[in-house]
Scaffold this motif. Structure first.
Motif, short mmCIF file in Angstrom:
data_model
loop_
_atom_site.label_atom_id
_atom_site.label_comp_id
_atom_site.label_asym_id
_atom_site.label_seq_id
_atom_site.Cartn_x
_atom_site.Cartn_y
_atom_site.Cartn_z
N ILE A 27 4.68 5.92 -5.30
CA ILE A 27 4.80 5.79 -6.51
C ILE A 27 4.03 6.67 -7.16
O ILE A 27 4.41 7.47 -8.11
CB ILE A 27 4.44 4.29 -7.36
N LEU A 28 2.85 6.99 -6.71
CA LEU A 28 1.96 7.86 -7.31
C LEU A 28 2.49 9.41 -7.01
O LEU A 28 2.42 10.35 -7.78
CB LEU A 28 0.52 7.88 -6.59
N ILE A 29 2.88 9.52 -5.77
CA ILE A 29 3.38 10.79 -5.35
C ILE A 29 4.83 11.04 -6.20
O ILE A 29 4.94 12.19 -6.83
CB ILE A 29 3.66 10.97 -3.77
N LEU A 56 0.54 1.83 -13.67
CA LEU A 56 0.60 2.89 -12.64
C LEU A 56 0.60 3.99 -13.12
O LEU A 56 0.75 5.24 -12.51
CB LEU A 56 1.53 2.55 -11.51
N ASN A 57 0.99 4.16 -14.46
CA ASN A 57 1.31 5.52 -15.06
C ASN A 57 0.12 6.47 -15.29
O ASN A 57 -0.62 6.36 -16.22
CB ASN A 57 1.81 5.16 -16.56
N PHE A 66 0.87 -1.22 -0.14
CA PHE A 66 -0.10 -0.05 -0.15
C PHE A 66 0.96 1.28 -0.16
O PHE A 66 0.69 2.08 -0.83
CB PHE A 66 -0.95 0.04 1.45
N PHE A 67 1.95 1.21 0.91
CA PHE A 67 2.81 2.61 1.03
C PHE A 67 3.38 2.73 0.00
O PHE A 67 3.87 3.77 -0.68
CB PHE A 67 3.61 2.47 2.36
N GLY A 114 -4.53 8.00 -16.75
CA GLY A 114 -5.26 8.86 -16.03
C GLY A 114 -5.47 8.28 -14.49
O GLY A 114 -5.32 7.08 -14.40
N TYR A 115 -5.79 9.04 -13.53
CA TYR A 115 -6.02 8.66 -12.15
C TYR A 115 -7.03 7.68 -12.03
O TYR A 115 -7.03 6.52 -11.34
CB TYR A 115 -5.98 9.66 -11.35
#
Length: 214
Positions: free
Chosen positions: A158-160, A173-174, A152-153, A179-180
């Protein structure tokens, strides 16, 4: 008992050496490539250690080294619960790469050697080591949920990092390309897969424990 202990030390050491070799080889190849492209040393290190594959193989190498040096439950990384969590993570590394990612990369030479060791050789060897040698008493269903914190972390990181640099280690994950909303769906699916594997390993551990005690 002494023969079994010697076998555990020898086998854990051999798999640890192979995993360390694969990691060091991949580190050399990746850093050389990053720096040749004009990347900074700091940026190259962050890029290298941002891959889940690298992190999980590093965990297996550390765990196996801890077992080889001092046996089970003598340090954090040699605890049965920690080793089981690592087995979950490295299993997913192996499966995701070989099912989803293998067709997207075509390494050659030493890159191929490192790639196969980190995705198709060392992970199954660690799982086999877990099945045969790691003690499995007192591994409970509640443990499965605590093992989810690491992935999870990692996904949050990766998003941050991606929002700041537009660099993502894996295409699913891109957020720039997908898109989110789609990335969040992919993350939710990944967490379900992680939970399923956590439960599976708890089930296997309890099953082996019962059969051993019978």
């Amino acid at each position: 008992m002494q023969t079994k202990n010697n076998a555990v030390i020898a086998i854990s050491a051999l798999i640890a050496i192979l995993t360390w070799f694969a990691l060091i080889l991949q580190f050399y190849l990746s850093m050389t490539a990053y720096l040749a492209k004009g990347r900074t040393l700091g940026g190259s290190l962050v890029e290298f250690f941002s891959y889940f594959t690298i992190q999980c193989n590093l965990l297996t190498a550390i765990g196996l080294t801890a077992v080889a040096v001092s046996g089970f439950n003598k340090s954090f990384f040699s605890r049965r619960g920690v080793l089981t969590a690592i087995a979950v993570y490295i299993s997913i590394v192996c499966l995701v790469y070989n099912i989803v990612l293998r067709g997207t990369v075509h390494p050659v030479g030493w890159h191929r050697v490192a790639d196969e060791l980190l995705h198709a050789v060392c992970p199954p060897l660690f799982v086999l080591f877990w099945v045969i040698y790691v003690p499995k008493q007192n591994i409970n269903w509640k443990d499965a949920f605590s093992w989810l914190w690491y992935p999870f972390f990692y996904l949050v990181y990766i998003l941050i990092r991606g929002s700041l640099s537009a660099l993502y280690p894996y295409f699913f994950l891109n957020a720039v390309n997908l898109g989110y909303p789609q990335v969040f769906i992919n993350i939710a699916m990944l967490m379900v897969v992680f939970l399923a594997f956590c439960m599976l390993y708890v089930f296997i551990a309890r099953l082996i424990t019962r059969r051993t005690a019978a």
